[in-house]
Enzyme design. Structure first.
Site, PDB file in Angstrom:
ATOM      1  N   ASP A  10     -44.765  15.835  31.278  1.00 51.03           N
ATOM      2  CA  ASP A  10     -44.880  14.772  30.266  1.00 51.03           C
ATOM      3  C   ASP A  10     -46.168  14.019  30.611  1.00 51.03           C
ATOM      4  O   ASP A  10     -46.964  14.505  31.441  1.00 51.03           O
ATOM      5  CB  ASP A  10     -43.620  13.882  30.226  1.00 51.03           C
ATOM      6  CG  ASP A  10     -43.463  13.016  31.471  1.00 51.03           C
ATOM      7  OD1 ASP A  10     -44.252  13.186  32.433  1.00 51.03           O
ATOM      8  OD2 ASP A  10     -42.559  12.163  31.485  1.00 51.03           O
ATOM      9  N   CYS A  66     -43.041  15.392  35.972  1.00 50.14           N
ATOM     10  CA  CYS A  66     -43.032  14.100  35.269  1.00 50.14           C
ATOM     11  C   CYS A  66     -43.358  13.035  36.304  1.00 50.14           C
ATOM     12  O   CYS A  66     -43.983  13.351  37.326  1.00 50.14           O
ATOM     13  CB  CYS A  66     -41.719  13.871  34.523  1.00 50.14           C
ATOM     14  SG  CYS A  66     -40.240  13.839  35.547  1.00 50.14           S
ATOM     15  N   THR A  68     -41.301  11.324  38.272  1.00 56.34           N
ATOM     16  CA  THR A  68     -40.493  11.509  39.485  1.00 56.34           C
ATOM     17  C   THR A  68     -39.980  12.938  39.667  1.00 56.34           C
ATOM     18  O   THR A  68     -39.482  13.271  40.748  1.00 56.34           O
ATOM     19  CB  THR A  68     -39.243  10.614  39.432  1.00 56.34           C
ATOM     20  OG1 THR A  68     -38.484  10.986  38.259  1.00 56.34           O
ATOM     21  CG2 THR A  68     -39.607   9.135  39.349  1.00 56.34           C
ATOM     22  N   HIS A  99     -32.355  29.474  49.693  1.00 56.64           N
ATOM     23  CA  HIS A  99     -30.901  29.281  49.647  1.00 56.64           C
ATOM     24  C   HIS A  99     -30.352  29.064  48.239  1.00 56.64           C
ATOM     25  O   HIS A  99     -29.215  29.426  47.959  1.00 56.64           O
ATOM     26  CB  HIS A  99     -30.487  28.084  50.523  1.00 56.64           C
ATOM     27  CG  HIS A  99     -30.599  28.365  51.999  1.00 56.64           C
ATOM     28  ND1 HIS A  99     -30.051  27.543  52.962  1.00 56.64           N
ATOM     29  CD2 HIS A  99     -31.189  29.394  52.682  1.00 56.64           C
ATOM     30  CE1 HIS A  99     -30.301  28.048  54.171  1.00 56.64           C
ATOM     31  NE2 HIS A  99     -31.010  29.155  54.026  1.00 56.64           N
ATOM     32  N   ARG A 133     -24.717  35.411  51.358  1.00 62.34           N
ATOM     33  CA  ARG A 133     -23.765  34.314  51.111  1.00 62.34           C
ATOM     34  C   ARG A 133     -24.316  33.293  50.112  1.00 62.34           C
ATOM     35  O   ARG A 133     -23.558  32.618  49.415  1.00 62.34           O
ATOM     36  CB  ARG A 133     -23.370  33.619  52.416  1.00 62.34           C
ATOM     37  CG  ARG A 133     -24.507  32.862  53.089  1.00 62.34           C
ATOM     38  CD  ARG A 133     -24.118  32.381  54.481  1.00 62.34           C
ATOM     39  NE  ARG A 133     -25.136  31.566  55.091  1.00 62.34           N
ATOM     40  CZ  ARG A 133     -26.255  32.030  55.645  1.00 62.34           C
ATOM     41  NH1 ARG A 133     -26.502  33.326  55.649  1.00 62.34           N
ATOM     42  NH2 ARG A 133     -27.131  31.208  56.198  1.00 62.34           N
ATOM     43  N   HIS A 134     -25.637  33.215  50.036  1.00 63.67           N
ATOM     44  CA  HIS A 134     -26.242  32.254  49.099  1.00 63.67           C
ATOM     45  C   HIS A 134     -26.058  32.717  47.653  1.00 63.67           C
ATOM     46  O   HIS A 134     -26.001  31.896  46.743  1.00 63.67           O
ATOM     47  CB  HIS A 134     -27.723  32.056  49.435  1.00 63.67           C
ATOM     48  CG  HIS A 134     -27.927  31.592  50.837  1.00 63.67           C
ATOM     49  ND1 HIS A 134     -27.433  30.383  51.287  1.00 63.67           N
ATOM     50  CD2 HIS A 134     -28.528  32.189  51.895  1.00 63.67           C
ATOM     51  CE1 HIS A 134     -27.740  30.243  52.575  1.00 63.67           C
ATOM     52  NE2 HIS A 134     -28.397  31.322  52.963  1.00 63.67           N
TER      53      HIS A 134
HETATM   54  C1  RB5 Z   1     -42.128   8.265  32.152  1.00 64.38           C
HETATM   55  O1  RB5 Z   1     -42.498   6.931  32.266  1.00 64.38           O
HETATM   56  C2  RB5 Z   1     -41.097   8.622  33.235  1.00 64.38           C
HETATM   57  O2  RB5 Z   1     -39.894   8.015  32.950  1.00 64.38           O
HETATM   58  C3  RB5 Z   1     -40.953  10.129  33.325  1.00 64.38           C
HETATM   59  O3  RB5 Z   1     -42.186  10.683  33.615  1.00 64.38           O
HETATM   60  C4  RB5 Z   1     -40.031  10.676  34.397  1.00 64.38           C
HETATM   61  O4  RB5 Z   1     -40.298  10.100  35.643  1.00 64.38           O
HETATM   62  C5  RB5 Z   1     -38.614  10.735  34.077  1.00 64.38           C
HETATM   63  O5  RB5 Z   1     -37.803  11.275  34.844  1.00 64.38           O
END
Ligand code: RB5
Length: 146
Positions: A10, A66, A68, A99, A133-134
């Site tokens: 994104d 993105c 995070t 794994h 096993r995985h």
């Molecule tokens: C965008 O601001 C942010 O929310 C998106 O990039 C992401 O981190 C969502 O999980």
């Protein structure tokens, strides 16, 4: 070594995506970029779905970025056969492949720097699923919640 990667982001992951597209090409990987084409604000589920759909249908590997990595993983994991993992270091990426047979790597551009991201991607590309096993455990993922 992985031959083809489907990649998407994104706006929050756009710059890291651009960097990793070149990094992957430099490793001889065939990269399919599902967008976006600019850092303009957009909705991560749209791009997560484009990548996850191809991974699910074609059985190849994907990378989603993105801010995070979390929203990408939450969305991608809704698709059949997709195992998306947020990884913040090389050990996590190696284990996610060895794994968990992760087939979508999720990264957070606001979480890791470029050097770490390259190391994480390299580990993801190089590591094979160990099976055994995985395999039993990842098969269980498909059934336990039904
Ligand atoms: C965008 O601001 C942010 O929310 C998106 O990039 C992401 O981190 C969502 O999980």
């Amino acid at each position: 070594m992985v031959k083809k990667i489907i990649i998407g982001s994104d706006h929050g992951g756009f710059n890291l995506k651009r960097h990793l597209v070149e990094f992957l090409k430099g490793q001889g990987v065939d990269v399919v970029d599902e967008g976006p084409e600019s850092a303009e604000s957009c909705d991560y589920p749209v791009f997560a779905a484009k990548v996850a759909q191809k991974v699910s249908r074609e059985g190849c590997l994907g990378i989603l970025i993105c801010g995070t990595g979390q929203g990408m993983a939450m969305t991608a994991n809704r698709f059949e056969g997709v195992r998306a993992a947020v990884c913040t270091n090389e050990f996590m990426a190696r284990m996610a492949r060895a794994h968990n047979d992760a087939n979508v790597l999720c990264l957070g551009e606001r979480v890791i720097g470029i050097g770490t991201a390259e190391g994480v991607v390299q580990a993801y590309l190089e590591t094979e699923f160990e099976g055994d096993r995985h395999k039993r455990r990842i098969d269980l993922i498909e059934t336990v919640g039904k």
